[in-house]
Scaffold this active site. Structure first.
Site, PDB file in Angstrom:
ATOM      1  N   HIS A 166      -1.211   0.097  -5.535  1.00 41.53           N
ATOM      2  CA  HIS A 166      -1.538   0.455  -4.156  1.00 41.53           C
ATOM      3  C   HIS A 166      -0.836   1.741  -3.735  1.00 41.53           C
ATOM      4  O   HIS A 166       0.107   2.196  -4.389  1.00 41.53           O
ATOM      5  CB  HIS A 166      -1.133  -0.676  -3.206  1.00 41.53           C
ATOM      6  CG  HIS A 166       0.336  -0.994  -3.256  1.00 41.53           C
ATOM      7  ND1 HIS A 166       0.853  -2.003  -4.037  1.00 41.53           N
ATOM      8  CD2 HIS A 166       1.406  -0.433  -2.636  1.00 41.53           C
ATOM      9  CE1 HIS A 166       2.170  -2.051  -3.900  1.00 41.53           C
ATOM     10  NE2 HIS A 166       2.531  -1.098  -3.043  1.00 41.53           N
TER      11      HIS A 166
ATOM     12  N   HIS B 106       2.342   7.799  -3.034  1.00 37.90           N
ATOM     13  CA  HIS B 106       2.465   7.514  -4.466  1.00 37.90           C
ATOM     14  C   HIS B 106       1.944   6.128  -4.824  1.00 37.90           C
ATOM     15  O   HIS B 106       1.781   5.265  -3.964  1.00 37.90           O
ATOM     16  CB  HIS B 106       3.930   7.634  -4.914  1.00 37.90           C
ATOM     17  CG  HIS B 106       4.815   6.566  -4.327  1.00 37.90           C
ATOM     18  ND1 HIS B 106       5.511   6.734  -3.152  1.00 37.90           N
ATOM     19  CD2 HIS B 106       5.107   5.293  -4.747  1.00 37.90           C
ATOM     20  CE1 HIS B 106       6.198   5.640  -2.881  1.00 37.90           C
ATOM     21  NE2 HIS B 106       5.975   4.746  -3.827  1.00 37.90           N
TER      22      HIS B 106
END
Length: 300
Positions: free
Chosen positions: A247, A125
């Site tokens: 990220h 995620h």
């Protein structure tokens, strides 16, 4: 929904003769493969089984609970979810292997986020919030507020590519994550979603991700006065650009790498990683064990 296991005495009748095992036909190349599971299926089993009512780090690799369990408090997280394909998993697994080769295993134990301890694939995620806490009475109003905000700001489905490798810690400095940095997508959609998440959480007095609380409060005050967010002159953006922060975490450890190990990690070959293109068409809102999937404009 929990899966209930039955003993053999419960699943078979004592009055019936034993059945011969049925041999399933082997799948050949001419037979079509099974279609992928619908995205909503993963939301039903997004949480692992609780094996203890107390924070016991020995049960999960030494991790300590960031948010203490308190009756009436609901851990909450907003994020974009990615289930890598088989080929993508192979590429990511190779990156993790290369990281492991460059770490001193006597001081740093690396834990992959690609699969569970039982070998099941785990979703990856991009976070749109910190791990925060909602009270019982805030859950539904917050979810409704965020859904409305997302609907009023029609952000379309979009693609994100990955670029560099880095190591970042959580806010508490209790875990270090080895991450792939995300490139800034078209239309600045990651920053747009971040702002929606932070503003919605600020209304329930929860801290923002990346932005400062003062910046979020200033924008909310500005919107209440002018009904329009303040736009930075010449950029077309509201407040700061946090593209360098987004990220995808691949692995984690309880200790951070040394300066020498960081230099080694930077030298890892990421040629195949640069070709990864991740499609996002919804935002996930996890409150407690319940996961809501909110489609983006044009999403399914």
């Amino acid at each position: 929904m929990a899966l209930v296991q039955y003993s053999e005495s419960e699943s078979e009748s004592d009055n019936e003769p034993p059945q011969r095992p049925v041999k399933r036909p082997r799948q050949t190349s001419n037979q079509p493969s099974l279609p992928p599971l619908p995205a909503a299926f993963h939301d039903l089993y997004a949480s692992s089984t609780r094996v203890s009512v107390r924070d016991d780090p020995s049960l999960h690799g030494g991790r300590k609970r960031v948010i203490p369990h308190v009756e009436g408090n609901w851990p909450t997280h907003l994020y974009l979810e990615w289930y890598p394909s088989k080929d993508e998993l192979s590429i990511l697994g190779d990156v993790i292997d290369q990281i492991n080769d460059r770490l001193d295993i006597s001081t740093t134990q690396l834990h992959s986020l690609l699969h569970s301890d039982l070998g099941a694939q785990l979703p990856l995620h991009i976070s749109l919030s910190r791990p925060v806490v909602l009270r019982t009475e805030q859950r539904q109003p917050f979810l409704k507020e965020f859904q409305s905000a997302l609907k009023e700001s029609p952000i379309p489905s979009f693609d994100v590519s990955t670029k560099s490798l880095d190591c970042v810690s959580n806010y508490e400095k209790t875990r270090w994550f080895y991450v792939l940095r995300a490139d800034k997508p078209e239309e600045d959609n990651l920053n747009r979603l971040l702002r929606l998440s932070n503003r919605s959480l600020a209304r329930v007095e929860q801290p923002p991700l990346y932005e400062t609380s003062q910046d979020v409060a200033a924008v909310l005050e500005s919107k209440s006065r002018t009904a329009q967010p303040q736009v930075s002159r010449g950029t077309g953006q509201t407040r700061g650009d946090y593209s360098h922060c987004f990220h995808v975490s691949l692995a984690w450890s309880l200790t951070g790498p040394s300066s020498e190990e960081r230099e080694e990690i930077v030298s890892i070959d990421l040629q195949k990683v640069h070709g990864l293109n991740i499609r996002f068409d919804c935002v996930k809102v996890k409150i407690g064990n319940n996961v809501s999937s909110i489609p983006l404009f044009g999403g399914n």
